[in-house]
Design an enzyme around this catalytic site. Structure first.
Site, PDB file in Angstrom:
ATOM      1  N   ASP A 163       0.828  -1.214   0.000  1.00 21.16           N
ATOM      2  CA  ASP A 163       0.000   0.000   0.000  1.00 21.16           C
ATOM      3  C   ASP A 163       0.853   1.251   0.000  1.00 21.16           C
ATOM      4  O   ASP A 163       0.657   2.147   0.814  1.00 21.16           O
ATOM      5  CB  ASP A 163      -0.943  -0.010   1.206  1.00 21.16           C
ATOM      6  CG  ASP A 163      -1.818  -1.253   1.235  1.00 21.16           C
ATOM      7  OD1 ASP A 163      -1.283  -2.352   1.433  1.00 21.16           O
ATOM      8  OD2 ASP A 163      -3.027  -1.132   1.024  1.00 21.16           O
ATOM      9  N   ASP A 190      -1.525  -2.718  -4.005  1.00 20.48           N
ATOM     10  CA  ASP A 190      -1.809  -1.277  -3.972  1.00 20.48           C
ATOM     11  C   ASP A 190      -0.519  -0.492  -4.202  1.00 20.48           C
ATOM     12  O   ASP A 190       0.166  -0.088  -3.273  1.00 20.48           O
ATOM     13  CB  ASP A 190      -2.494  -0.845  -2.668  1.00 20.48           C
ATOM     14  CG  ASP A 190      -3.967  -1.222  -2.647  1.00 20.48           C
ATOM     15  OD1 ASP A 190      -4.473  -1.750  -3.657  1.00 20.48           O
ATOM     16  OD2 ASP A 190      -4.613  -0.983  -1.612  1.00 20.48           O
ATOM     17  N   TYR A 193      -1.818   4.164  -6.202  1.00 22.33           N
ATOM     18  CA  TYR A 193      -3.041   4.889  -5.835  1.00 22.33           C
ATOM     19  C   TYR A 193      -3.436   5.909  -6.897  1.00 22.33           C
ATOM     20  O   TYR A 193      -4.113   6.893  -6.616  1.00 22.33           O
ATOM     21  CB  TYR A 193      -2.915   5.537  -4.454  1.00 22.33           C
ATOM     22  CG  TYR A 193      -3.017   4.522  -3.339  1.00 22.33           C
ATOM     23  CD1 TYR A 193      -1.960   3.670  -3.068  1.00 22.33           C
ATOM     24  CD2 TYR A 193      -4.179   4.382  -2.594  1.00 22.33           C
ATOM     25  CE1 TYR A 193      -2.061   2.710  -2.091  1.00 22.33           C
ATOM     26  CE2 TYR A 193      -4.281   3.420  -1.601  1.00 22.33           C
ATOM     27  CZ  TYR A 193      -3.217   2.589  -1.362  1.00 22.33           C
ATOM     28  OH  TYR A 193      -3.316   1.626  -0.386  1.00 22.33           O
ATOM     29  N   ASN A 227      -6.659  -3.797  -4.525  1.00 22.84           N
ATOM     30  CA  ASN A 227      -7.915  -3.239  -5.046  1.00 22.84           C
ATOM     31  C   ASN A 227      -7.697  -1.946  -5.837  1.00 22.84           C
ATOM     32  O   ASN A 227      -8.469  -1.641  -6.748  1.00 22.84           O
ATOM     33  CB  ASN A 227      -8.912  -2.999  -3.904  1.00 22.84           C
ATOM     34  CG  ASN A 227      -8.334  -2.170  -2.780  1.00 22.84           C
ATOM     35  OD1 ASN A 227      -7.317  -2.546  -2.199  1.00 22.84           O
ATOM     36  ND2 ASN A 227      -8.951  -1.050  -2.480  1.00 22.84           N
ATOM     37  N   HIS A 312      -3.345  -9.629  -0.995  1.00 19.93           N
ATOM     38  CA  HIS A 312      -3.582  -8.237  -0.617  1.00 19.93           C
ATOM     39  C   HIS A 312      -4.493  -8.116   0.606  1.00 19.93           C
ATOM     40  O   HIS A 312      -4.160  -7.438   1.566  1.00 19.93           O
ATOM     41  CB  HIS A 312      -4.167  -7.448  -1.793  1.00 19.93           C
ATOM     42  CG  HIS A 312      -4.311  -6.000  -1.480  1.00 19.93           C
ATOM     43  ND1 HIS A 312      -3.222  -5.193  -1.188  1.00 19.93           N
ATOM     44  CD2 HIS A 312      -5.399  -5.191  -1.358  1.00 19.93           C
ATOM     45  CE1 HIS A 312      -3.633  -3.965  -0.924  1.00 19.93           C
ATOM     46  NE2 HIS A 312      -4.947  -3.940  -1.007  1.00 19.93           N
ATOM     47  N   HIS A 322     -11.498  -2.745   6.839  1.00 22.29           N
ATOM     48  CA  HIS A 322     -11.499  -3.967   6.015  1.00 22.29           C
ATOM     49  C   HIS A 322     -11.703  -5.241   6.838  1.00 22.29           C
ATOM     50  O   HIS A 322     -11.261  -6.320   6.442  1.00 22.29           O
ATOM     51  CB  HIS A 322     -10.217  -4.073   5.191  1.00 22.29           C
ATOM     52  CG  HIS A 322      -9.944  -2.859   4.353  1.00 22.29           C
ATOM     53  ND1 HIS A 322     -10.825  -2.396   3.417  1.00 22.29           N
ATOM     54  CD2 HIS A 322      -8.884  -2.011   4.336  1.00 22.29           C
ATOM     55  CE1 HIS A 322     -10.327  -1.318   2.845  1.00 22.29           C
ATOM     56  NE2 HIS A 322      -9.160  -1.043   3.376  1.00 22.29           N
ATOM     57  N   VAL A 350      -4.912  -3.215   4.844  1.00 25.42           N
ATOM     58  CA  VAL A 350      -5.190  -2.459   6.069  1.00 25.42           C
ATOM     59  C   VAL A 350      -3.980  -1.577   6.361  1.00 25.42           C
ATOM     60  O   VAL A 350      -2.855  -2.078   6.456  1.00 25.42           O
ATOM     61  CB  VAL A 350      -5.456  -3.421   7.251  1.00 25.42           C
ATOM     62  CG1 VAL A 350      -5.719  -2.625   8.520  1.00 25.42           C
ATOM     63  CG2 VAL A 350      -6.611  -4.346   6.925  1.00 25.42           C
TER      64      VAL A 350
HETATM   65 FE   LIG Z   1      -6.101  -2.130  -0.563  1.00 23.98          FE
END
Ligand SMILES: [Fe+2]
Length: 477
Positions: A163, A190, A193, A227, A312, A322, A350
């Site tokens: 992330d 991720d 972004y 995601n 993920h 989440h 997370v």
């Molecule tokens: Fe995510």
């Protein structure tokens, strides 16, 4: 580390070594304010390399099953230019050449640059290679090191980052990671972004590629999609999922007999790494399910003792963010994780850190009353490292009380380092970004799930293989 620090650390390591389960800990650390906004596009951290059509966003990943190949990828902005990689073992002496391919894509009103992917294979293990891409005055040079040959006692250091995004916190995570000696990054999804930007999606994919090049051009990042890579935007006329991600980031999925770049496996040094896609079908009889069933059978712990899974969305997560999103994958795959004695499962998603004890919930039954995870020596440790530093900020609300399965949790930015020492021991630590400082905040010595079983311990002893003792491991810090 001296005095009290060493004593506290030693006690923590000892408690982790002896723990079946002890009470978990929620860190009391509270981070001070630190910017979580994206780095401005005009920042020097996103600088475009000099020269007409100069290659940018350079990144490499493992190109085969066993670590004797890399895929080199880059973007040329103005015209395709050559897709060749010149390489060799001596600096500036490129006596070998590989030929790649070029692709591009559109996303709503964005048209990408020319994306090059070039497989460089037939490499020797444990060797430093220099490489050059681009042409004329715009050519650029980099290097990478191949891993040791597949061997149960090959030591190797992985970084784990998730992330990440492109904020000043993301940069801090990268800078801290670079000082650790990590040799390959296991990325848990991720990436950029960019999907947070309505009309700058492609531009933010490009800026992210330039930001992380400082690491990705010099060592493989093992990619896994999250995601934020889905990018299903029917409102913009974009209905094919993972479009920018799949064009930009290659994976060696064919080498592990996978039918999709979204899930695959690689072997590296003493590790067998399985990458799963949380956002592709995985229930019984789907391609990912069949592939994983077969891949577990291919794992040979005599050669690669360390069995690591990346995904993920975490299967075990006691953060309010989440919560339970990974439950469907847990229901599908957890029994295999226990059966095959997976060592470690890393996830992101997370935006906080959490490590579990060895627990399982394979007896869960919606009518039996068996509802809670229980200590299980055959189960993996689940670690969430979704704290790379993206613009969405931290997930600071943990469920209270802390569940029994949760060993340690803290809402801070950071990354992890996993040092595989030999077939029996690995030293793991999670490093918090402590407002500019890199602070080890969770340290554990992991015993290998395969080689530390009682029968194999006897076999090792008979063959005069000496396990590293605790003092040796502690002296590493
Ligand atoms: Fe995510």
């Amino acid at each position: 580390m001296k005095g009290w620090g060493l004593l506290v650390f030693s006690l923590h390591v000892i408690s982790c070594l002896v723990s079946g389960v002890s009470s978990g800990r929620t860190s009391s650390y509270v981070r001070t304010e630190f910017p979580s906004r994206d780095i401005p596009l005009e920042s020097e951290w996103f600088a475009i390399p000099k020269g007409y059509n100069a290659p940018q966003q350079v990144h490499i990943t493992q190109g085969d099953y066993d670590g004797k190949a890399v895929i080199v990828s880059w973007v040329t902005p103005e015209e395709p230019g050559p897709s060749e990689v010149f390489y060799g073992k001596k600096e500036k002496q490129y006596d070998q050449k590989a030929e790649g391919t070029t692709t591009n894509y559109t996303f709503y009103d964005y048209k990408s640059g020319y994306i090059h992917h070039c497989l460089v294979d037939g490499l020797e293990y444990n060797t430093k290679y220099y490489y050059k891409i681009g042409s004329g005055d715009s050519a650029r040079e980099f290097w990478f090191e191949t891993p040791p040959a597949i061997d149960p006692d090959a030591s190797y250091t992985f970084g784990i980052i998730g992330d990440l995004g492109q904020t000043f916190n993301s940069l801090s995570t990268l800078q801290h990671y670079e000082k650790t000696g990590g040799q390959t990054v296991l990325f848990v999804g991720d990436l950029s972004y960019a999907d947070r930007y309505e009309h700058d999606d492609g531009i933010r994919w490009d800026s992210w590629g330039r930001l992380v090049e400082r690491s990705t051009a010099y060592q493989p990042w093992i990619w896994n999609a999250g995601n934020h890579e889905i990018e299903y935007r029917p409102d913009l006329g974009e209905t094919s999922t993972f479009k920018p991600y799949l064009h930009r980031y290659m994976t060696p999925y064919l080498a592990s007999k996978s039918s999709s770049p979204m899930w695959y496996a690689v072997r590296r040094a003493s590790a067998h790494i399985i990458v799963l896609s949380s956002y592709s079908p995985f229930v019984k009889y789907t391609p990912q399910w069949w592939w994983l069933k077969n891949e577990f059978k291919r794992v040979d712990r005599e050669k690669t003792p360390w069995l690591i899974v990346l995904m993920h969305s975490p299967m075990y997560n006691s953060n309010e963010a989440h919560y339970m999103e990974g439950e469907s994958m847990r229901a599908a795959f957890e029994k295999w994780f226990v059966k095959y004695k997976v060592d470690l499962v890393f996830a992101g998603h997370v935006h906080a850190y959490e490590r579990s004890y060895r627990i399982s919930n394979v007896n869960y039954n919606i009518t039996s009353g068996n509802r809670y995870p229980v200590p299980d020596k055959s189960a993996p440790v689940y670690i969430t490292v979704g704290d790379g530093g993206n613009q969405e900020g931290l997930a600071s609300r943990f469920n209270d009380p802390q569940p029994d399965y949760s060993a340690f949790r803290e809402a801070s930015y950071g990354h992890s380092i996993l040092q595989l020492k030999n077939r029996t021991h690995a030293v793991y630590r999670w490093n918090r970004n402590d407002d500019g400082n890199n602070v080890p905040a969770d340290t554990v010595v992991f015993h290998n799930q395969y080689w530390t079983s009682s029968t194999r311990r006897r076999r090792l002893k008979k063959n005069h293989f000496h396990l590293e003792n605790l003092e040796d491991l502690i002296s590493l810090f």
